[in-house]
Scaffold this active site. Structure first.
Site, PDB file in Angstrom:
ATOM      1  N   SER A  56       0.874  -1.173   0.000  1.00 30.63           N
ATOM      2  CA  SER A  56       0.000   0.000   0.000  1.00 30.63           C
ATOM      3  C   SER A  56       0.912   1.225   0.000  1.00 30.63           C
ATOM      4  CB  SER A  56      -0.938  -0.028   1.205  1.00 30.63           C
ATOM      5  OG  SER A  56      -1.777   1.104   1.237  1.00 30.63           O
ATOM      6  N   TYR A  70      -5.119   8.667  -5.728  1.00 26.97           N
ATOM      7  CA  TYR A  70      -4.103   7.694  -5.315  1.00 26.97           C
ATOM      8  C   TYR A  70      -4.430   7.098  -3.950  1.00 26.97           C
ATOM      9  CZ  TYR A  70       0.553   5.891  -4.090  1.00 26.97           C
ATOM     10  OH  TYR A  70       1.602   5.087  -3.722  1.00 26.97           O
ATOM     11  N   LYS A  74      -5.010   3.140  -2.606  1.00 31.83           N
ATOM     12  CA  LYS A  74      -4.157   2.513  -1.604  1.00 31.83           C
ATOM     13  C   LYS A  74      -4.925   2.156  -0.330  1.00 31.83           C
ATOM     14  CE  LYS A  74      -0.310   2.214  -3.845  1.00 31.83           C
ATOM     15  NZ  LYS A  74       0.265   0.883  -4.146  1.00 31.83           N
TER      16      LYS A  74
END
Length: 208
Positions: A56, A70, A74
């Site tokens: 991650s 983003y 993650k």
């Protein structure tokens, strides 16, 4: 051992990201890891052994300016890892998820050049880590069966703060989470105030 390390970043505020940018991040960062894990998990359950390691990011533990797309991808990796761990635990299969800081790689350098200035100011607080150091930390954590693999002081703090319903690998880990969470919450609020002030000052400067 399967290491699901697919990932890329398209930094920018949400309205500046194209649908294609958002789709690419989700396909690579989430589905890339999910498909890899799906391909190996059946065999690991049959053999009743194995480790699956997801990568991650610290941006998968806290959302920051310029990482709305983003961070979403993650955070999804973390949720996938926690759910999968519960599915495979009866088969003695271990799932780990690593939360590295900014890593000194060509890809990171290219992404940093595309980041909004505010994002550069905020994300730079954790510093840049050599790729070899991060890789060693991930492999060491995977070997130990640590579910949340962290790096550095900031990484340790975030790991305790965001432990939530994540499994623990030892009683010591559980005790540390319980004892440190309140003080780290205070530290986290300080960071949050600092980051928000940076954003407000930058926006004010831009509009003046």
């Amino acid at each position: 051992v399967a290491i699901c390390n697919a990932g890329l970043v398209r930094p920018g505020v949400l309205e500046d990201l194209s649908p294609g940018d958002l789709k690419t991040m989700m396909e690579v960062n989430v589905l890339g890891c999910m498909y890899t894990a799906r391909a190996v998990v059946g065999g690991m359950k049959e053999r009743r052994r194995g480790r699956i390691v997801f990568t991650s990011s610290m941006a998968g533990q806290c959302g920051l300016f310029g990482f709305s797309g983003y961070s979403a991808s993650k955070f999804a990796v973390r949720g996938m890892a926690e759910s999968l761990q519960m599915e495979v635990a009866p088969y003695d299969v271990c799932v780990c998820v690593a939360f590295p800081p900014d890593v000194d790689t060509p890809g990171e350098a290219a992404a940093r050049g595309a980041m909004p200035k505010i994002t550069q100011q905020i994300s730079g607080t954790a510093g840049f880590w050599p790729a070899e150091t991060v890789a060693k930390a991930i492999l060491s954590g995977a070997e130990a069966g640590t579910h949340h693999i962290w790096m550095g002081v900031d990484g340790f703090m975030l790991a305790q703060l965001t432990s939530g319903f994540a499994p623990v690998s030892s009683l010591l880990e559980a005790v540390l989470q319980v004892l440190t969470m309140s003080i780290f919450r205070l530290v986290g609020l300080f960071y949050l105030q600092m980051f928000n002030s940076t954003v407000k000052s930058a926006v004010k400067e831009k509009s003046s």
